[in-house]
Design a protein around this motif. Structure first.
Motif, mmCIF file in Angstrom:
data_model
loop_
_atom_site.group_PDB
_atom_site.id
_atom_site.type_symbol
_atom_site.label_atom_id
_atom_site.label_comp_id
_atom_site.label_asym_id
_atom_site.label_seq_id
_atom_site.Cartn_x
_atom_site.Cartn_y
_atom_site.Cartn_z
ATOM 1 N N HIS A 78 -59.406 -31.896 24.171
ATOM 2 C CA HIS A 78 -59.304 -33.035 23.569
ATOM 3 C C HIS A 78 -59.438 -34.061 24.746
ATOM 4 O O HIS A 78 -59.415 -33.486 26.005
ATOM 5 N N HIS A 135 -57.132 -36.371 26.186
ATOM 6 C CA HIS A 135 -55.962 -37.023 26.877
ATOM 7 C C HIS A 135 -56.157 -36.527 28.265
ATOM 8 O O HIS A 135 -56.672 -35.606 28.522
ATOM 9 N N VAL A 160 -55.126 -37.518 18.465
ATOM 10 C CA VAL A 160 -56.786 -37.653 18.711
ATOM 11 C C VAL A 160 -57.325 -36.397 18.232
ATOM 12 O O VAL A 160 -56.758 -35.228 17.921
ATOM 13 N N GLU A 161 -58.718 -36.447 18.244
ATOM 14 C CA GLU A 161 -59.640 -35.320 17.881
ATOM 15 C C GLU A 161 -59.438 -34.304 18.809
ATOM 16 O O GLU A 161 -59.616 -34.411 19.940
#
Length: 250
Positions: A59, A61, A142-143
Motif C-alpha cells: 500500500h 503509506h 487506504v487500498e
C-alpha cells in the motif's frame, strides 16, 4: 525460498530497524516486498542496488513505500553504466502518482516510468519470475493488499497492514511462514479496520493453520515482547519476532 528481513519497524524507523521491507529470493531472482523509511540503505547489506528484479508495494503509506523515491534516484541518475532499465513495480492504483508527488521536483512527470515499470495490483494471481503471487485486499484505511508468495511447493504470506479480516485468513490458509503485522497491543489500542494486535495475529495464524508465525510492523512505542506473548497464548505453533537482518528458509 529465502526471506531476509530488511526492515520491520512499524510507522517509523526504530534505532534497530528500518520500516517494512522484505527480500524474497529463489533461483537467483530477487523480489522485494515494500520499501519503507530507511529500507534502501539496509537493502544494500543484502543485495546490490541494481540486483532487484521486481518490487511489490502492499500500500502507499510512507512507511511501506517512501524509499522508492531514493531508489528512483539510484536508478535514474546512475552515471557508470547509464540509466538502469525498468523493473516491474506492482502497487495499488495511483502508485506512480504517489511516488512522483512524494519526490517532488522530478525532471518530468513520466520520468519514474523510465526506471520503474508500474503495474496496478488487483486481487488475483500472477507470476513474477519463479514465484506465483496471490494478492487479496485487506482491511486498512487506504487500498491495501496482502501477498501470498509460492515457490517449489512452499508458501510465504505477508499481511501488509490490516485489521482483522476474512481475506487475510483465506490468504494465509495452510502457509508455511506467516509474516504478520502486530502493530497494536491487546487491550490498549482499539481502532477498527487499521491494524492487528499480537493476540489477533496469533488468532489468524491458529485459525489458518500456518506452519510458523513471524510478527512484524511493531512500532518503537509498542513492547514487542508483550505482543509475542499475546500471540503465543493463542497460537500453538512456533512464533517469533521479526528482526532486521534475520534470514529464514521457507
Amino acid at each position: 525460498m529465502k526471506l531476509t528481513v530488511v526492515g520491520c519497524s512499524g510507522s517509523f524507523p526504530s534505532a534497530e530497524s528500518a520500516c517494512s521491507s522484505y527480500l524474497v529470493e529463489a533461483d537467483g531472482y530477487r523480489l522485494l516486498l515494500d520499501m519503507g523509511n530507511g529500507a534502501l540503505g539496509e537493502l544494500q547489506r543484502h543485495c546490490g542496488l541494481y540486483d532487484l528484479d521486481a518490487v511489490l508495494l502492499s500500500h502507499l503509506h510512507a512507511d511501506h513505500c517512501v524509499d522508492m523515491c531514493g531508489y528512483f534516484v539510484a536508478r535514474y541518475y546512475r552515471f557508470d553504466g547509464g540509466r538502469a532499465g525498468a523493473i516491474p513495480v506492482y502497487g495499488p492504483e495511483g502508485t506512480e502518482r504517489r511516488l512522483v508527488t512524494a519526490y517532488g521536483d522530478v525532471p518530468h512527470e513520466k520520468c519514474m516510468g523510465e526506471v520503474f515499470d508500474f503495474r496496478t495490483l488487483t486481487p488475483g494471481t500472477f507470476t513474477v519470475g519463479p514465484f506465483t503471487v496471490r494478492t487479496a485486499r485487506v482491511c486498512h484505511p487506504v487500498e491495501a493488499f496482502g501477498f501470498r508468495v509460492e515457490y517449489g511447493g512452499r508458501s510465504l504470506v505477508y499481511s501488509g497492514d490490516t485489521g482483522p479480516c476474512q481475506a487475510l485468513h483465506e490468504l494465509a490458509d495452510g502457509c508455511d511462514l506467516f509474516l504478520c503485522e502486530a502493530a497494536f497491543t491487546h487491550g490498549k489500542e482499539d481502532i477498527p479496520e487499521l491494524h492487528l494486535n499480537g493476540r489477533q495475529a496469533g488468532e489468524h495464524a491458529e485459525r489458518a493453520g500456518v506452519g510458523r508465525l513471524l510478527l512484524t510492523h511493531i512500532p518503537p512505542w509498542t513492547d514487542p515482547q508483550v505482543n509475542l506473548r499475546d500471540a503465543q497464548a493463542v497460537f500453538e505453533g512456533p512464533a517469533e519476532l521479526a528482526k532486521a537482518g534475520a534470514t529464514y528458509e521457507v
